[in-house]
Scaffold this motif. Sequence first.
Motif, PDB file in Angstrom:
ATOM      1  N   LEU B  28      40.404  33.553  45.382  1.00 19.42           N
ATOM      2  CA  LEU B  28      40.882  34.542  44.402  1.00 19.42           C
ATOM      3  C   LEU B  28      40.233  35.901  44.632  1.00 19.42           C
ATOM      4  O   LEU B  28      40.870  36.944  44.476  1.00 19.42           O
ATOM      5  N   SER B  29      38.963  35.878  45.017  1.00 21.63           N
ATOM      6  CA  SER B  29      38.230  37.146  45.122  1.00 21.63           C
ATOM      7  C   SER B  29      38.719  37.996  46.289  1.00 21.63           C
ATOM      8  O   SER B  29      38.386  39.173  46.374  1.00 21.63           O
ATOM      9  N   SER B  30      39.506  37.410  47.172  1.00 23.12           N
ATOM     10  CA  SER B  30      40.039  38.214  48.284  1.00 23.12           C
ATOM     11  C   SER B  30      41.393  38.844  47.953  1.00 23.12           C
ATOM     12  O   SER B  30      41.928  39.619  48.748  1.00 23.12           O
ATOM     13  N   LEU B  31      41.944  38.529  46.786  1.00 24.86           N
ATOM     14  CA  LEU B  31      43.274  39.064  46.424  1.00 24.86           C
ATOM     15  C   LEU B  31      43.204  40.520  45.970  1.00 24.86           C
ATOM     16  O   LEU B  31      42.237  40.937  45.339  1.00 24.86           O
ATOM     17  N   PHE B  32      44.258  41.263  46.295  1.00 24.46           N
ATOM     18  CA  PHE B  32      44.450  42.645  45.832  1.00 24.46           C
ATOM     19  C   PHE B  32      43.355  43.582  46.331  1.00 24.46           C
ATOM     20  O   PHE B  32      42.979  44.525  45.649  1.00 24.46           O
ATOM     21  N   LEU B  33      42.836  43.275  47.511  1.00 28.15           N
ATOM     22  CA  LEU B  33      41.869  44.173  48.134  1.00 28.15           C
ATOM     23  C   LEU B  33      42.469  44.849  49.361  1.00 28.15           C
ATOM     24  O   LEU B  33      41.825  45.680  49.989  1.00 28.15           O
ATOM     25  N   GLU B  34      43.720  44.473  49.713  1.00 32.68           N
ATOM     26  CA  GLU B  34      44.366  45.051  50.884  1.00 32.68           C
ATOM     27  C   GLU B  34      44.559  46.552  50.677  1.00 32.68           C
ATOM     28  O   GLU B  34      44.651  47.017  49.542  1.00 32.68           O
ATOM     29  N   PRO B  35      44.642  47.298  51.797  1.00 35.58           N
ATOM     30  CA  PRO B  35      44.778  48.762  51.674  1.00 35.58           C
ATOM     31  C   PRO B  35      45.931  49.188  50.752  1.00 35.58           C
ATOM     32  O   PRO B  35      45.763  50.107  49.953  1.00 35.58           O
ATOM     33  N   TRP B  36      47.090  48.518  50.840  1.00 36.61           N
ATOM     34  CA  TRP B  36      48.214  48.945  49.992  1.00 36.61           C
ATOM     35  C   TRP B  36      47.872  48.850  48.512  1.00 36.61           C
ATOM     36  O   TRP B  36      48.367  49.624  47.695  1.00 36.61           O
ATOM     37  N   ALA B  37      47.034  47.863  48.161  1.00 41.83           N
ATOM     38  CA  ALA B  37      46.701  47.685  46.745  1.00 41.83           C
ATOM     39  C   ALA B  37      45.896  48.868  46.216  1.00 41.83           C
ATOM     40  O   ALA B  37      45.886  49.136  45.012  1.00 41.83           O
ATOM     41  N   GLY B  38      45.257  49.593  47.115  1.00 40.89           N
ATOM     42  CA  GLY B  38      44.460  50.756  46.719  1.00 40.89           C
ATOM     43  C   GLY B  38      45.300  51.832  46.050  1.00 40.89           C
ATOM     44  O   GLY B  38      44.808  52.562  45.173  1.00 40.89           O
ATOM     45  N   ARG B  39      46.579  51.924  46.435  1.00 41.67           N
ATOM     46  CA  ARG B  39      47.456  52.924  45.816  1.00 41.67           C
ATOM     47  C   ARG B  39      47.731  52.568  44.351  1.00 41.67           C
ATOM     48  O   ARG B  39      48.208  53.406  43.591  1.00 41.67           O
ATOM     49  N   MET B  47      43.893  43.518  37.178  1.00 41.04           N
ATOM     50  CA  MET B  47      44.271  42.145  37.529  1.00 41.04           C
ATOM     51  C   MET B  47      43.048  41.355  38.001  1.00 41.04           C
ATOM     52  O   MET B  47      42.848  40.201  37.611  1.00 41.04           O
ATOM     53  N   ARG B  48      42.249  41.985  38.848  1.00 41.74           N
ATOM     54  CA  ARG B  48      41.055  41.307  39.370  1.00 41.74           C
ATOM     55  C   ARG B  48      40.030  41.048  38.258  1.00 41.74           C
ATOM     56  O   ARG B  48      39.343  40.028  38.259  1.00 41.74           O
ATOM     57  N   TYR B  49      39.947  41.970  37.311  1.00 34.20           N
ATOM     58  CA  TYR B  49      38.985  41.815  36.217  1.00 34.20           C
ATOM     59  C   TYR B  49      39.195  40.476  35.498  1.00 34.20           C
ATOM     60  O   TYR B  49      38.249  39.714  35.276  1.00 34.20           O
ATOM     61  N   SER B  50      40.438  40.199  35.149  1.00 35.11           N
ATOM     62  CA  SER B  50      40.693  38.960  34.408  1.00 35.11           C
ATOM     63  C   SER B  50      40.711  37.740  35.317  1.00 35.11           C
ATOM     64  O   SER B  50      40.269  36.659  34.930  1.00 35.11           O
ATOM     65  N   LEU B  51      41.194  37.943  36.520  1.00 36.45           N
ATOM     66  CA  LEU B  51      41.294  36.825  37.462  1.00 36.45           C
ATOM     67  C   LEU B  51      39.908  36.299  37.831  1.00 36.45           C
ATOM     68  O   LEU B  51      39.722  35.090  38.044  1.00 36.45           O
ATOM     69  N   ALA B 121      47.228  46.201  30.332  1.00 38.99           N
ATOM     70  CA  ALA B 121      47.098  44.745  30.193  1.00 38.99           C
ATOM     71  C   ALA B 121      48.466  44.062  30.274  1.00 38.99           C
ATOM     72  O   ALA B 121      48.612  43.011  30.908  1.00 38.99           O
ATOM     73  N   ILE B 122      49.469  44.675  29.657  1.00 36.42           N
ATOM     74  CA  ILE B 122      50.828  44.106  29.745  1.00 36.42           C
ATOM     75  C   ILE B 122      51.293  44.102  31.198  1.00 36.42           C
ATOM     76  O   ILE B 122      51.765  43.077  31.716  1.00 36.42           O
ATOM     77  N   LEU B 123      51.117  45.232  31.878  1.00 36.96           N
ATOM     78  CA  LEU B 123      51.566  45.327  33.271  1.00 36.96           C
ATOM     79  C   LEU B 123      50.745  44.425  34.191  1.00 36.96           C
ATOM     80  O   LEU B 123      51.282  43.834  35.139  1.00 36.96           O
ATOM     81  N   ALA B 124      49.450  44.310  33.938  1.00 43.17           N
ATOM     82  CA  ALA B 124      48.607  43.437  34.768  1.00 43.17           C
ATOM     83  C   ALA B 124      49.079  41.988  34.649  1.00 43.17           C
ATOM     84  O   ALA B 124      49.145  41.256  35.642  1.00 43.17           O
ATOM     85  N   GLY B 125      49.431  41.584  33.422  1.00 42.08           N
ATOM     86  CA  GLY B 125      49.967  40.239  33.229  1.00 42.08           C
ATOM     87  C   GLY B 125      51.273  40.056  33.991  1.00 42.08           C
ATOM     88  O   GLY B 125      51.463  39.070  34.707  1.00 42.08           O
ATOM     89  N   ASP B 126      52.161  41.032  33.853  1.00 44.07           N
ATOM     90  CA  ASP B 126      53.453  40.961  34.558  1.00 44.07           C
ATOM     91  C   ASP B 126      53.246  40.864  36.070  1.00 44.07           C
ATOM     92  O   ASP B 126      53.926  40.090  36.754  1.00 44.07           O
ATOM     93  N   ALA B 127      52.320  41.658  36.582  1.00 44.86           N
ATOM     94  CA  ALA B 127      52.104  41.693  38.036  1.00 44.86           C
ATOM     95  C   ALA B 127      51.455  40.401  38.532  1.00 44.86           C
ATOM     96  O   ALA B 127      51.772  39.921  39.626  1.00 44.86           O
ATOM     97  N   LEU B 128      50.551  39.827  37.740  1.00 42.71           N
ATOM     98  CA  LEU B 128      49.943  38.544  38.129  1.00 42.71           C
ATOM     99  C   LEU B 128      50.990  37.441  38.167  1.00 42.71           C
ATOM    100  O   LEU B 128      51.044  36.641  39.112  1.00 42.71           O
ATOM    101  N   LEU B 129      51.807  37.401  37.120  1.00 40.76           N
ATOM    102  CA  LEU B 129      52.891  36.408  37.064  1.00 40.76           C
ATOM    103  C   LEU B 129      53.797  36.544  38.286  1.00 40.76           C
ATOM    104  O   LEU B 129      54.123  35.568  38.974  1.00 40.76           O
TER     105      LEU B 129
END
Lengths: 307, 307
Positions: B28-39, B47-51, B121-129
């Motif tokens: 899990l800790s490796s998710l959303f660290l890719e360069p594109w996620a930086g944008r 997302m990472r905070y709750s995950l 928080a709403i969008l983070a939930g949507d994006a995780l789902l």
Amino acid sequence: MVELVKNNSGKEIEAFLDYGKALVDSALSSLFLEPWAGRFGRLSESMRYSLLAGGKRIRPILSMAALSSVGHDPEPYIPLLLPLELIHTYSLIHDDLPAMDNDDLRRGKPTNHVVFGDATAILAGDALLTYAFTILSDPRYDELSSEKVRLAVVRELSHGSGLAGMVGGQMLDMESEGRRISLEDLEFLHRHKTGALILSSVRIGALLGEAGASEFNSLDQYGESVGVAFQIADDLLDVEGDAATLGKAAQKDNNHLKNTYPALLGIDGAKKMAKEKLEAALDAVSGLGEKADHLRGIARYIIERRN
Amino acid sequence: MVELVKNNSGKEIEAFLDYGKALVDSALSSLFLEPWAGRFGRLSESMRYSLLAGGKRIRPILSMAALSSVGHDPEPYIPLLLPLELIHTYSLIHDDLPAMDNDDLRRGKPTNHVVFGDATAILAGDALLTYAFTILSDPRYDELSSEKVRLAVVRELSHGSGLAGMVGGQMLDMESEGRRISLEDLEFLHRHKTGALILSSVRIGALLGEAGASEFNSLDQYGESVGVAFQIADDLLDVEGDAATLGKAAQKDNNHLKNTYPALLGIDGAKKMAKEKLEAALDAVSGLGEKADHLRGIARYIIERRN
């Protein structure tokens, strides 16, 4: 299906749009009526309320036109295009929430949370989003489209609507409110917020139609251009429209100091850019012959539409 | 991987739980660290905070134990189990929102909307789902698991977490607040709200492990019983626990006049029912031999856990 048009006049594309909308509306109206859904009555009612509140169904219709362009009758694929409308609808429900844009009116009707309350609206959005993937993975479509193709559609849809697509774009839009951003940032924002799901719609048609690499590439470029054009047209409508035509408060974007193409480029500059994107879209599918006439008609319609 | 245990003592299952949690946490800790996620910096951060806010990771660990029980080393499948945690995490983020349960604290930390605001928080939930389905459809796993199997996992996950699963159960829970419901309705509610995703976790392990029909049936029954047992244990913890142990306000459920097993059956009645569900779970996998020892250990752990 409607005959592929030779002379792509406005009337003929309107017939295709009406035909697509009627098919999509009919298929959507059968969702969540199964006996099991009755146990979740208020939630499924809330989902149906927003799903059936109207709309042009432009996303599944774009997939239909892409299917046509690679020689497939789109009609049997309608069920596999509904996920695009489910995703689009959930995004409107969540966008309208008080914690987000706080809109009370959508297409002339009270928004979901106004009718059902915020909590139900959040859950209805979640359930619509989730159900998109239930449809795509339903074994009843095994004969229509292989598991490999439908898994590719799952990928396309989740990518186009997620962090690196629609939801990411919504976040950027929210973050840019109240400050002026560059044209480059505006394009990045809208390529995600609106453009990504439009592009996915075209690509999903191409995937379901098992387009060859060259066809896929043409459709991909078409989808990219049309996605940008769609947003510019939307911005222009917002500036020029009025509440009666749109069913929502016009000029809302400007009041909130939102970043739009007309705000950055002026109305004439935005119109010029929309025309350039239309040309790029038409160029992209120039090699696909008459089969792509629906795609051409939709691209023109998107630029010229009045609502 | 950890050796399959013969004498399934508490210590040995704890080693398996620790092993599973470490693998899942690391992936899990490796998710959303890719360069594109930086944008999409603030959104992916949220997302990472709750995950990564902790948690027992019991859902993917149940899948691991199911994979073991049908003779597969679960370790290579870890990436395909992360979607269960993404879905579980999104549901917590949305549940905690002011419009829903309005919780400020989760696992001893401020909830997502307290840190990032309601809209994010709403969008983070949507994006995780949404990202759960991006993972399952990622072509990098084509060699590990066929498209056919992964599309079946998409179906299982979307079903277990959607209208006829978790989200539907949350809606029923919300609707039942403030009024006493029957035991039958309580079971229906919890079989969906909590049980459905627990059951899906076990079934996803069985799907990935390409379990035979008889094995699948055993695991299905196990998952059903464990899902109910999990909720009863949770209710009992809430009655008996205190804020320090749980990191959330204990007895909150009772204060809000929520429907729980102890409220309907009394504490002793609820404990008796939990034990019956444990027996049913153990019975269900009695034919699977030593390979199912992790499943047995987890079932016992769920009933006996103190947090």
